[in-house]
Design a protein around this motif. Sequence first.
Motif, PDB file in Angstrom:
ATOM      1  N   GLU A 185       0.835  -1.198   0.000  1.00 12.51           N
ATOM      2  CA  GLU A 185       0.000   0.000   0.000  1.00 12.51           C
ATOM      3  C   GLU A 185       0.873   1.253   0.000  1.00 12.51           C
ATOM      4  N   TYR A 186       0.325   2.317  -0.586  1.00 11.17           N
ATOM      5  CA  TYR A 186       1.057   3.574  -0.669  1.00 11.17           C
ATOM      6  C   TYR A 186       0.416   4.621   0.235  1.00 11.17           C
ATOM      7  N   THR A 187       1.231   5.519   0.751  1.00  9.14           N
ATOM      8  CA  THR A 187       0.813   6.484   1.768  1.00  9.14           C
ATOM      9  C   THR A 187       0.162   7.710   1.142  1.00  9.14           C
ATOM     10  N   ASP A 188      -0.825   8.241   1.829  1.00  7.37           N
ATOM     11  CA  ASP A 188      -1.537   9.446   1.381  1.00  7.37           C
ATOM     12  C   ASP A 188      -0.650  10.674   1.552  1.00  7.37           C
ATOM     13  N   MET A 189      -0.858  11.659   0.683  1.00  9.17           N
ATOM     14  CA  MET A 189       0.020  12.833   0.707  1.00  9.17           C
ATOM     15  C   MET A 189      -0.120  13.634   2.003  1.00  9.17           C
ATOM     16  N   HIS A 190      -1.297  13.617   2.638  1.00  6.61           N
ATOM     17  CA  HIS A 190      -1.455  14.352   3.893  1.00  6.61           C
ATOM     18  C   HIS A 190      -0.628  13.703   5.004  1.00  6.61           C
ATOM     19  N   ASP A 191      -0.537  12.374   4.979  1.00  5.41           N
ATOM     20  CA  ASP A 191       0.304  11.687   5.959  1.00  5.41           C
ATOM     21  C   ASP A 191       1.778  11.997   5.728  1.00  5.41           C
ATOM     22  N   TRP A 192       2.183  12.093   4.457  1.00  2.00           N
ATOM     23  CA  TRP A 192       3.564  12.483   4.179  1.00  2.00           C
ATOM     24  C   TRP A 192       3.845  13.871   4.744  1.00  2.00           C
ATOM     25  N   GLY A 193       2.897  14.784   4.586  1.00  2.00           N
ATOM     26  CA  GLY A 193       3.083  16.130   5.122  1.00  2.00           C
ATOM     27  C   GLY A 193       3.262  16.122   6.627  1.00  2.00           C
ATOM     28  N   ASP A 194       2.474  15.302   7.325  1.00  2.00           N
ATOM     29  CA  ASP A 194       2.606  15.202   8.786  1.00  2.00           C
ATOM     30  C   ASP A 194       3.969  14.643   9.169  1.00  2.00           C
ATOM     31  N   MET A 195       4.454  13.658   8.401  1.00  2.00           N
ATOM     32  CA  MET A 195       5.752  13.057   8.713  1.00  2.00           C
ATOM     33  C   MET A 195       6.891  14.039   8.465  1.00  2.00           C
ATOM     34  N   LEU A 196       6.754  14.878   7.454  1.00  2.00           N
ATOM     35  CA  LEU A 196       7.777  15.893   7.207  1.00  2.00           C
ATOM     36  C   LEU A 196       7.905  16.833   8.398  1.00  2.00           C
ATOM     37  N   VAL A 197       6.778  17.274   8.919  1.00  2.00           N
ATOM     38  CA  VAL A 197       6.797  18.160  10.084  1.00  2.00           C
ATOM     39  C   VAL A 197       7.388  17.437  11.290  1.00  2.00           C
ATOM     40  N   ALA A 198       7.033  16.159  11.460  1.00  2.00           N
ATOM     41  CA  ALA A 198       7.530  15.386  12.603  1.00  2.00           C
ATOM     42  C   ALA A 198       9.035  15.191  12.566  1.00  2.00           C
TER      43      ALA A 198
END
Length: 305
Positions: A185-198
Amino acid sequence: MNDTRPPTIDPAAASRWRQRPHTIDGRFASAWLHEEVARRMEDRLSWIVRQPRSWLHWEPVRGGLSVHEQLVRRYPGVPASMHAAVPEEAAWARRVARGPWWRRWATWFRSAAPTVWMPAQDQTVDLLWANMSLHMADEPLALMRAWHAALNVDGVLMFSCLGPDTLRELRELYAGLGWQPPTHEYTDMHDWGDMLVATGFAEPVMDMERIVLTFDSPERLLRELRELGRNLHPERFPGLRGKGWRKRLLADLARLADPAHGGRLRLTFEIIYGHALKPERRLAVTPEMRLSVDELRSQLQRRRD
């Protein structure tokens, strides 16, 4: 389970993929789709006003090597470096990027500064270019931290990856046949954004588009999918399958034929694009603080600016 790891990526399979040289027809090459996405991502660099003083190409063979020359033209004379986990890929990428001897001579004769190769692990850069690699990482937060560490303060990360709508037609086909998933499965772009901030990035900007590819035969479809990567799903087929299974697969793939595309087989790819900044590290104010000499110099310099 490690909650920083995507739940449908097998770490052992991901590790084997990272360590295996990426070849197409026996030679180092980039997948066509990765080259196309790299071209589209290069257009997005027009949004970045600040010009980098140095930049890093992350996994150039797997992400799309032909764009390297476009980036050199966009940033003439700016020192560049490459990072590749597989040494053979690194050597090949640098050889291709340098070009034939007559091109290097012509570049020197025009007094344009050539690309300077620097050891990526010993340098930080203003721009990190990472095309189509994030969705294959079993530890994406660790990868983002590595990108963060490679950037200067105010440096920019530019990346792309596959999104969750990718291969939806193939997923539905496998599910209808009662087979294990054809890909992780591939990750949603909003989750990528949260991980970038984290992981310490700031001002992440994400967008996506869908690209529809068509294929003239099931054999061609399978060949190009293998060029893109591997199925890292923990529940993928556990062993080898025989000729009978492949024959059935080719027959069932014909169901992906789309009349709107002349009966060619259709697959959808969701492409996620993102960029983010590395901000200055915020100092936690406590009764007793310890700063390195470099941190103190950086703080004083920024106050002067």
